[in-house]
Design a protein around this motif. Structure first.
Motif, PDB file in Angstrom:
ATOM      1  N   LEU A 196      52.324  37.582  56.498  1.00 29.12           N
ATOM      2  CA  LEU A 196      52.366  38.531  57.622  1.00 29.12           C
ATOM      3  C   LEU A 196      51.944  39.936  57.186  1.00 29.12           C
ATOM      4  O   LEU A 196      51.230  40.635  57.914  1.00 29.12           O
ATOM      5  CB  LEU A 196      53.775  38.574  58.221  1.00 29.12           C
ATOM      6  N   MET A 197      52.366  40.342  55.989  1.00 30.57           N
ATOM      7  CA  MET A 197      51.975  41.652  55.474  1.00 30.57           C
ATOM      8  C   MET A 197      50.468  41.710  55.234  1.00 30.57           C
ATOM      9  O   MET A 197      49.827  42.738  55.452  1.00 30.57           O
ATOM     10  CB  MET A 197      52.740  41.968  54.191  1.00 30.57           C
ATOM     11  N   GLY A 198      49.912  40.574  54.775  1.00 34.49           N
ATOM     12  CA  GLY A 198      48.478  40.518  54.563  1.00 34.49           C
ATOM     13  C   GLY A 198      47.691  40.591  55.856  1.00 34.49           C
ATOM     14  O   GLY A 198      46.526  41.012  55.865  1.00 34.49           O
ATOM     15  N   LEU A 199      48.331  40.175  56.961  1.00 31.81           N
ATOM     16  CA  LEU A 199      47.667  40.197  58.271  1.00 31.81           C
ATOM     17  C   LEU A 199      47.919  41.507  59.021  1.00 31.81           C
ATOM     18  O   LEU A 199      47.458  41.663  60.146  1.00 31.81           O
ATOM     19  CB  LEU A 199      48.164  39.020  59.127  1.00 31.81           C
ATOM     20  N   CYS A 200      48.648  42.415  58.380  1.00 33.11           N
ATOM     21  CA  CYS A 200      48.955  43.715  58.995  1.00 33.11           C
ATOM     22  C   CYS A 200      48.434  44.821  58.075  1.00 33.11           C
ATOM     23  O   CYS A 200      49.151  45.260  57.155  1.00 33.11           O
ATOM     24  CB  CYS A 200      50.462  43.859  59.207  1.00 33.11           C
ATOM     25  N   PRO A 201      47.199  45.266  58.257  1.00 35.29           N
ATOM     26  CA  PRO A 201      46.605  46.278  57.375  1.00 35.29           C
ATOM     27  C   PRO A 201      47.440  47.546  57.230  1.00 35.29           C
ATOM     28  O   PRO A 201      47.416  48.183  56.171  1.00 35.29           O
ATOM     29  CB  PRO A 201      45.257  46.580  58.046  1.00 35.29           C
ATOM     30  N   LEU A 258      41.680  45.034  50.111  1.00 35.31           N
ATOM     31  CA  LEU A 258      41.850  44.185  48.925  1.00 35.31           C
ATOM     32  C   LEU A 258      43.330  43.917  48.653  1.00 35.31           C
ATOM     33  O   LEU A 258      43.712  42.789  48.310  1.00 35.31           O
ATOM     34  CB  LEU A 258      41.201  44.856  47.713  1.00 35.31           C
ATOM     35  N   THR A 259      44.164  44.949  48.839  1.00 39.23           N
ATOM     36  CA  THR A 259      45.608  44.785  48.648  1.00 39.23           C
ATOM     37  C   THR A 259      46.179  43.790  49.654  1.00 39.23           C
ATOM     38  O   THR A 259      46.954  42.903  49.296  1.00 39.23           O
ATOM     39  CB  THR A 259      46.320  46.143  48.790  1.00 39.23           C
ATOM     40  N   GLY A 260      45.798  43.923  50.923  1.00 39.02           N
ATOM     41  CA  GLY A 260      46.264  42.997  51.957  1.00 39.02           C
ATOM     42  C   GLY A 260      45.817  41.580  51.678  1.00 39.02           C
ATOM     43  O   GLY A 260      46.570  40.621  51.892  1.00 39.02           O
ATOM     44  N   ALA A 261      44.581  41.432  51.181  1.00 38.18           N
ATOM     45  CA  ALA A 261      44.064  40.095  50.856  1.00 38.18           C
ATOM     46  C   ALA A 261      44.897  39.441  49.754  1.00 38.18           C
ATOM     47  O   ALA A 261      45.193  38.237  49.805  1.00 38.18           O
ATOM     48  CB  ALA A 261      42.602  40.194  50.429  1.00 38.18           C
ATOM     49  N   CYS A 262      45.294  40.228  48.761  1.00 35.49           N
ATOM     50  CA  CYS A 262      46.101  39.677  47.658  1.00 35.49           C
ATOM     51  C   CYS A 262      47.511  39.308  48.128  1.00 35.49           C
ATOM     52  O   CYS A 262      48.099  38.333  47.645  1.00 35.49           O
ATOM     53  CB  CYS A 262      46.149  40.674  46.503  1.00 35.49           C
ATOM     54  N   LEU A 263      48.066  40.092  49.061  1.00 35.75           N
ATOM     55  CA  LEU A 263      49.368  39.733  49.642  1.00 35.75           C
ATOM     56  C   LEU A 263      49.251  38.418  50.413  1.00 35.75           C
ATOM     57  O   LEU A 263      50.104  37.532  50.301  1.00 35.75           O
ATOM     58  CB  LEU A 263      49.860  40.846  50.569  1.00 35.75           C
ATOM     59  N   PHE A 264      48.192  38.299  51.200  1.00 38.08           N
ATOM     60  CA  PHE A 264      47.959  37.105  52.016  1.00 38.08           C
ATOM     61  C   PHE A 264      47.813  35.862  51.141  1.00 38.08           C
ATOM     62  O   PHE A 264      48.464  34.829  51.378  1.00 38.08           O
ATOM     63  CB  PHE A 264      46.697  37.317  52.858  1.00 38.08           C
ATOM     64  N   THR A 265      46.986  35.933  50.094  1.00 40.84           N
ATOM     65  CA  THR A 265      46.761  34.770  49.232  1.00 40.84           C
ATOM     66  C   THR A 265      47.989  34.449  48.381  1.00 40.84           C
ATOM     67  O   THR A 265      48.226  33.290  48.049  1.00 40.84           O
ATOM     68  CB  THR A 265      45.529  34.990  48.339  1.00 40.84           C
ATOM     69  N   ALA A 266      48.779  35.477  48.027  1.00 40.00           N
ATOM     70  CA  ALA A 266      50.029  35.218  47.306  1.00 40.00           C
ATOM     71  C   ALA A 266      50.981  34.407  48.179  1.00 40.00           C
ATOM     72  O   ALA A 266      51.671  33.498  47.693  1.00 40.00           O
ATOM     73  CB  ALA A 266      50.687  36.531  46.888  1.00 40.00           C
ATOM     74  N   GLY A 267      51.011  34.728  49.488  1.00 32.74           N
ATOM     75  CA  GLY A 267      51.843  33.960  50.416  1.00 32.74           C
ATOM     76  C   GLY A 267      51.386  32.525  50.525  1.00 32.74           C
ATOM     77  O   GLY A 267      52.212  31.590  50.511  1.00 32.74           O
ATOM     78  N   LEU A 268      50.076  32.312  50.608  1.00 31.88           N
ATOM     79  CA  LEU A 268      49.548  30.935  50.675  1.00 31.88           C
ATOM     80  C   LEU A 268      49.897  30.152  49.413  1.00 31.88           C
ATOM     81  O   LEU A 268      50.317  28.987  49.484  1.00 31.88           O
ATOM     82  CB  LEU A 268      48.027  30.972  50.859  1.00 31.88           C
ATOM     83  N   PRO A 310      39.841  33.500  46.261  1.00 29.33           N
ATOM     84  CA  PRO A 310      38.616  34.295  46.440  1.00 29.33           C
ATOM     85  C   PRO A 310      37.960  34.130  47.805  1.00 29.33           C
ATOM     86  O   PRO A 310      37.238  35.034  48.252  1.00 29.33           O
ATOM     87  CB  PRO A 310      37.697  33.776  45.319  1.00 29.33           C
ATOM     88  N   LEU A 311      38.211  33.001  48.463  1.00 29.94           N
ATOM     89  CA  LEU A 311      37.678  32.820  49.811  1.00 29.94           C
ATOM     90  C   LEU A 311      38.160  33.946  50.724  1.00 29.94           C
ATOM     91  O   LEU A 311      37.421  34.439  51.579  1.00 29.94           O
ATOM     92  CB  LEU A 311      38.114  31.457  50.366  1.00 29.94           C
ATOM     93  N   PHE A 312      39.427  34.372  50.505  1.00 28.90           N
ATOM     94  CA  PHE A 312      40.024  35.458  51.300  1.00 28.90           C
ATOM     95  C   PHE A 312      40.093  36.762  50.507  1.00 28.90           C
ATOM     96  O   PHE A 312      40.900  37.632  50.816  1.00 28.90           O
ATOM     97  CB  PHE A 312      41.417  35.040  51.775  1.00 28.90           C
ATOM     98  N   ASN A 313      39.269  36.869  49.452  1.00 26.08           N
ATOM     99  CA  ASN A 313      39.153  38.101  48.658  1.00 26.08           C
ATOM    100  C   ASN A 313      40.374  38.369  47.791  1.00 26.08           C
ATOM    101  O   ASN A 313      40.714  39.532  47.521  1.00 26.08           O
ATOM    102  CB  ASN A 313      38.880  39.305  49.572  1.00 26.08           C
ATOM    103  N   GLY A 314      41.041  37.303  47.340  1.00 29.99           N
ATOM    104  CA  GLY A 314      42.183  37.437  46.448  1.00 29.99           C
ATOM    105  C   GLY A 314      41.827  37.038  45.020  1.00 29.99           C
ATOM    106  O   GLY A 314      40.748  36.504  44.755  1.00 29.99           O
ATOM    107  N   PHE A 315      42.769  37.290  44.103  1.00 27.05           N
ATOM    108  CA  PHE A 315      42.550  37.005  42.687  1.00 27.05           C
ATOM    109  C   PHE A 315      43.388  35.810  42.220  1.00 27.05           C
ATOM    110  O   PHE A 315      44.114  35.202  42.989  1.00 27.05           O
ATOM    111  CB  PHE A 315      42.904  38.238  41.845  1.00 27.05           C
ATOM    112  N   MET A 316      43.297  35.511  40.938  1.00 27.34           N
ATOM    113  CA  MET A 316      43.985  34.373  40.344  1.00 27.34           C
ATOM    114  C   MET A 316      45.505  34.481  40.509  1.00 27.34           C
ATOM    115  O   MET A 316      46.086  35.559  40.344  1.00 27.34           O
ATOM    116  CB  MET A 316      43.633  34.291  38.858  1.00 27.34           C
ATOM    117  N   CYS A 317      46.147  33.369  40.845  1.00 31.83           N
ATOM    118  CA  CYS A 317      47.594  33.343  41.110  1.00 31.83           C
ATOM    119  C   CYS A 317      48.371  32.684  39.970  1.00 31.83           C
ATOM    120  O   CYS A 317      47.853  31.805  39.277  1.00 31.83           O
ATOM    121  CB  CYS A 317      47.883  32.585  42.405  1.00 31.83           C
ATOM    122  N   SER A 318      49.594  33.120  39.812  1.00 32.42           N
ATOM    123  CA  SER A 318      50.474  32.538  38.796  1.00 32.42           C
ATOM    124  C   SER A 318      51.924  32.801  39.186  1.00 32.42           C
ATOM    125  O   SER A 318      52.211  33.498  40.157  1.00 32.42           O
ATOM    126  CB  SER A 318      50.184  33.157  37.423  1.00 32.42           C
TER     127      SER A 318
END
Length: 462
Positions: free
Chosen positions: A331-336, A51-61, A294-302
């Motif tokens: 990259l951090m989100g893609l590296c568990p 879940l943490t990695g997913a949030c890092l990944f979606t924050a990058g997007l 949420p598609l990648f298991n992330g939460f609301m961004c701001s």
């Protein structure tokens, strides 16, 4: 004609180091919400790492959308996006009201998707209606966000789980206090990059100190893969429940309000003022990033306000520097393994760091309130009643026990109720009837004090 500093592309080494600095400044803020919500759901260390990695990944997007931009999406300013704190309390309320905890994350993801899409459609209209969210409202809400999250830090400081034998032990509280002390010392006696990452360094030091006490668990790192991908809908297909959707729609309004204020501030800092079109484009990036997350298991961004302070301090205004930081987040989100490192940090250490982190959010709200014209009785009433209503779920958790469960999802979030009350009271006291006649002297977020002075108005915020 030379490029504006916002559009400047720096040499690769400087782009990388300054981009990493932005990541360091906001890393703790990005990983805190999934840690809080994941712990409430009861996720295993491996699931928490995911879940943490997913949030890092979606924050990058989301940061890519905001800085690089496509079509009419993205403010194209050095604007960092990550998981918003505003959604934490409502999401934990949703978890608490869900009988089967396995359904909690799918319900949250469904609500975030709907709130994000509605926010995307509302972005151009919201950029015009921003006058109804002046400093007296935004300051109250931001203060409530910090105050609402402080109990989480105190729970962490005691050990995280009330059922544990060592919950609230002297060892746990001592580790929390020592971590807090380290962060404060770093903030007081260091400068530059080290000062910016004081919270991160404090967590590392606290974790190392905790090893001899046997409270540090390295199994999440040992079990994590080097390379991974946040599998779409890993925790289940999204579920759509009206009460949860309404709760997170309120959070979306709060998030859009914060982002608008941050865009206005950042525009002044980088000397490219944010006009109505820029604000609308920036809000589209925020809301679309939230809808996709949420598609990648992330939460609301701001927006992340601490990174605006970093831009002001370093005077490096290139949006591509921040885009590089977004690349590191992906990259951090893609590296568990990288994402799992945060799961190693003991709860008491997180608690000590959380006091600074969440307290700083509350302090930011107070700073905003200082600009809100509290010399006016009307504004004092707006803040007083809104804060009082907002702290009810904290000070009297069973206050709404007689209400239906669906209503409690909204009512048990002090941020949501405080925001609604602040907006309504601001309208009643400052825009309707006698208050409306005073509205001509109200500082519009798009006007500076000098603008009002030139028009013969008194700059007072409503």
């Amino acid at each position: 004609m030379a490029d504006h500093p916002v559009d400047e592309k720096l040499p690769a080494p400087k782009m990388a180091t300054t981009g990493l600095q932005h990541v360091a400044a906001m890393y703790a803020g990005v990983v805190a919400p999934p840690l809080i919500v994941g712990a409430a759901v009861g996720l295993t260390p491996a699931e928490l790492t995911f879940l943490t990695g997913a949030c890092l990944f979606t924050a990058g997007l989301a940061t890519f959308l905001q800085t690089v931009g496509i079509w009419k999406i993205g403010a194209r300013l050095p604007f960092v996006n990550g998981v918003t704190f505003a959604g934490v309390a409502p999401m934990t309320a949703i978890v608490a009201s869900t009988d089967d905890k396995k359904d909690a994350l799918p319900i949250i993801f469904g609500a975030v998707i709907v709130a994000g899409l509605l926010g995307f459609l509302a972005a151009p209209f919201f950029s015009k209606a921003v006058r109804f969210f002046p400093p007296v409202v935004t300051g109250t809400v931001i203060t409530l966000i910090g105050v609402s999250l402080l109990p989480v830090a105190f729970g962490w400081a005691q050990g995280g789980s009330p059922d544990a034998d060592d919950y609230g032990s002297a060892t746990n509280l001592g580790l929390a206090a020592l971590t807090l002390l380290i962060v404060l010392l770093l903030r007081r006696f260091t400068r530059g990059f080290v000062k910016q990452i004081a919270v991160l360094l404090g967590m590392v030091a606290g974790t190392l100190i905790a090893i001899p006490f046997g409270v540090t668990d390295f199994s999440p790192v040992a079990d994590a893969d080097l390379i991974g991908f946040p599998t779409p809908f890993h925790f289940g297909a999204p579920q759509f429940q009206l009460a949860a959707i309404l709760s997170l729609c309120v959070v979306m309004v709060v998030s859009m309000t914060e982002s608008t204020a941050d865009m206005l501030a950042l525009g002044e800092i980088v000397e490219r003022p944010a006009d109505e079109r820029t604000i609308a484009a920036g809000l589209r990036a925020d809301t679309l990033g939230s809808a996709i997350a949420p598609l990648f298991n992330g939460f609301m961004c701001s927006a992340f306000a601490q990174n605006i302070g970093l831009v002001a301090m370093t005077r490096i205004r290139s949006r591509f520097v921040v885009a590089t930081g977004g690349g590191f987040l992906v990259l951090m989100g893609l590296c568990p393994v990288a994402a799992s490192l945060i799961a190693v940090v003991p709860r008491p250490v997180l608690g000590g760091a959380g006091v600074v982190l969440f307290g700083s959010v509350a302090a930011s709200g107070i700073q905003t309130l200082a600009k809100a014209g509290l010399d006016k009785d009307n504004n004092v009433l707006v803040v007083a009643v809104s804060l009082a209503v907002g702290v009810i779920p904290i000070s009297a958790p069973e206050f709404y026990h007689a209400f239906p469960e669906t209503a409690r999802i909204v009512l048990d979030s002090g941020i949501s109720t405080g925001c609604v009350v602040a907006v309504l009271l601001n309208l009643v006291f400052n825009h309707l009837g006698r208050g409306g006649r005073e509205a001509a002297d109200v500082t519009h977020p798009m006007e500076t004090g000098e603008d009002l002075a030139s028009q013969g108005k008194t700059p007072a915020a409503s």
